[in-house]
Scaffold this motif. Sequence first.
Motif, short mmCIF file in Angstrom:
data_model
loop_
_atom_site.label_atom_id
_atom_site.label_comp_id
_atom_site.label_asym_id
_atom_site.label_seq_id
_atom_site.Cartn_x
_atom_site.Cartn_y
_atom_site.Cartn_z
N ALA B 26 0.83 -1.21 0.00
CA ALA B 26 0.00 0.00 0.00
C ALA B 26 0.86 1.26 0.00
O ALA B 26 0.44 2.30 -0.52
CB ALA B 26 -0.93 0.00 1.21
N ALA B 29 2.11 1.20 -3.88
CA ALA B 29 1.05 1.26 -4.90
C ALA B 29 -0.29 1.50 -4.21
O ALA B 29 -1.12 0.61 -4.14
CB ALA B 29 1.03 -0.03 -5.71
N PRO B 30 -0.50 2.73 -3.71
CA PRO B 30 -1.69 2.99 -2.88
C PRO B 30 -3.01 2.78 -3.60
O PRO B 30 -4.04 2.61 -2.95
CB PRO B 30 -1.51 4.45 -2.44
CG PRO B 30 -0.49 5.03 -3.34
CD PRO B 30 0.38 3.91 -3.82
N ASP B 31 -2.99 2.79 -4.92
CA ASP B 31 -4.25 2.64 -5.66
C ASP B 31 -4.50 1.22 -6.15
O ASP B 31 -5.52 0.95 -6.78
CB ASP B 31 -4.27 3.61 -6.84
CG ASP B 31 -4.25 5.06 -6.39
OD1 ASP B 31 -4.87 5.35 -5.35
OD2 ASP B 31 -3.60 5.87 -7.07
N SER B 32 -3.56 0.32 -5.92
CA SER B 32 -3.75 -1.06 -6.37
C SER B 32 -4.61 -1.84 -5.39
O SER B 32 -4.36 -1.82 -4.19
CB SER B 32 -2.40 -1.79 -6.52
OG SER B 32 -1.81 -1.46 -7.75
#
Lengths: 270, 270, 270
Positions: B26, B29-32
């Motif tokens: 997270a 890649a906070p949007d994955s």
Amino acid sequence: VARPIVFVSDFGVRDEFVGTCHCVMARIAPDSRIIDLSHGVPPQDVQLGALLLADSVPFIPSDAVLLAVVDPGVGTSRRAIAVETSTGGHLVGPDNGLLSLAWRALGGAGRAVEISSPDVVLLPTSKTFHARDVFSPAAAHLAGGRALDTIGPSIDVDGLVSLRLTEPEVERRSIRSEVLDADRFGNVHVNVRFEHLAAAGLDEVGAFEIGGTAGSIKIRRATTYGELRRGEYGALIDSRGWFAVIRNGGNAAEGLGVQRGDQVWITPAD
Amino acid sequence: VARPIVFVSDFGVRDEFVGTCHCVMARIAPDSRIIDLSHGVPPQDVQLGALLLADSVPFIPSDAVLLAVVDPGVGTSRRAIAVETSTGGHLVGPDNGLLSLAWRALGGAGRAVEISSPDVVLLPTSKTFHARDVFSPAAAHLAGGRALDTIGPSIDVDGLVSLRLTEPEVERRSIRSEVLDADRFGNVHVNVRFEHLAAAGLDEVGAFEIGGTAGSIKIRRATTYGELRRGEYGALIDSRGWFAVIRNGGNAAEGLGVQRGDQVWITPAD
Amino acid sequence: VARPIVFVSDFGVRDEFVGTCHCVMARIAPDSRIIDLSHGVPPQDVQLGALLLADSVPFIPSDAVLLAVVDPGVGTSRRAIAVETSTGGHLVGPDNGLLSLAWRALGGAGRAVEISSPDVVLLPTSKTFHARDVFSPAAAHLAGGRALDTIGPSIDVDGLVSLRLTEPEVERRSIRSEVLDADRFGNVHVNVRFEHLAAAGLDEVGAFEIGGTAGSIKIRRATTYGELRRGEYGALIDSRGWFAVIRNGGNAAEGLGVQRGDQVWITPAD
């Protein structure tokens, strides 16, 4: 952008406690990601929960709200708190010491409020499930950007409960330690860190005598499973910084006959 | 848009291993979205993990990065790899065969790198928890759009470890098989697929004699639980394509007295 | 904005059933958040699953699609349904009563379809895993905004299976009840709500005699754990509204020697 929430508890995964909290948070902060750090803290073990949270700080997103619930005093006069660290981080949970190791790791508690605003807590408020009715709403409101001082009245950070850890007894070439936990793989983690080994003059020892209730066993220092023969034990500093006994292709806890809370003596093997 | 990450491991859900990896991903890649396919692979069972991942390929989002960790050799010289399939998919995990069945299902390994870039792996790197320090960061960077060749140096795909499955022994009207797993419902899954039944001439048989260590039992072919009387056994091809013994309202594994790794003979009942 | 999906099942967390469903839903509705309410419903226990879902309704996001799978009749003639409540909510699952308590809590079933559209269900459709091939796709399509009547043909809501709960036997100052469940903490929850206590004239009683198969025990009314001495039992209305026996620092279910389905008598202790 919505802040993530990192959630740790002793709720386990069988019941709906965790899922209900997720629902409550999703209503308030629909864009916040909720990361379940662990819900396997042994029931009501505040110290293990506190250690887990603090040890995880280096890996937690820096903007995350930390939500922790191990709460044997739920419904009593123990306070429900939200804490802001001196670096702007937020922690939410019961005022029983559970959060204290983490806020220290985050630079110290800067200010705190008692969670009580009627537009934060769910009404009617259960006496037995504050995770759902008090803590989850507070964490979600903070993650959604609401200011700390709107969550409840300010309280003195010096009055917050702070945890005192059980420390090992360190002597020259001998440490009396306590088993913190045995994990899924049977690895035995004890309350000894590298600095304790160093203080006892055991940091350069090549093999240890590890004594439990059922006798003692010689265990060589290792760095990973793969260097051990099948069934062989090894001792190392684990990925969280604790002294641990591992066993290649086996369960060290079962082999040593130890479990959480048991005492273990660490001495040199030679 | 951020690619999802599909995560499978033998970490279980009691400890914080999975949660810590989520935290690490997270941050990068906070949007994955991270999809936990399963963390219940039996400890260190590389073959079952590999089968699970490969059998799941048809259902996994086509743009997902596959992250798999069943890693008895962690910290040894076994390599940490990121593989790009010939169709552009990515897989991340140890080079112990765990990923090999999945990349075959995805069209074959096109190119691969050894995960080692200092701006990918976490430092200091634990010798026992590469999931946190090596694999999760690599998967997250790939999900975030980073190019494969920036993750580490290129390695020869022909040198990657590829898994050889234990195959059943198929004879005319007789199959000697091995129990792959017994699931939550007690269903017994063995290493036999429809093509093995066909090769043995058992694909049209109406009832089987299933022999285990504790004797044998007649079991009729079924298609689902509901057509069986309460307590009755049935044999079918399960939702992943394996021959399985089920039991309506009961636990087939307990009833047959078999567990993972046991041998089972399949013959016609008549 | 994509609607969330709230998912409850009896799949447990060991196997990949839940993860595979997440994969399927993420392909169809990549922006929908999936909230796992619980996957610990005891295997094939439709009533407990139905109660859990209904009791959770007040906490579930109002725009969520509810996906529930406890499905002993999978693959038989029992229908796969999607239901729209009179207030516009959606529920997806088998037509075995599992959803019925929740749609009542949501204002009643307005209309329903049988899930069968070939561009909804996955083909080939497994006979044993409709959660993956039928229910998850339907829930995800609804969450993504697809209209109910494109999921399959309309069916009569009056013909849907509706659950009849096991009711306690209430007499003057005596209730014969049944254990619904014992949770992770050993709390014993029985099928008695406040209105049953009131009907029996037990709502103001200060202490109860709780009788199980192994004798009876006096238990005082409590509101939370913290007011009990260590090891002491207490009786309260739990956070879901059920009469429950708790034990401070202990396991009430083990102490009382009761488990799910057992009968328990509740009388005044005076």
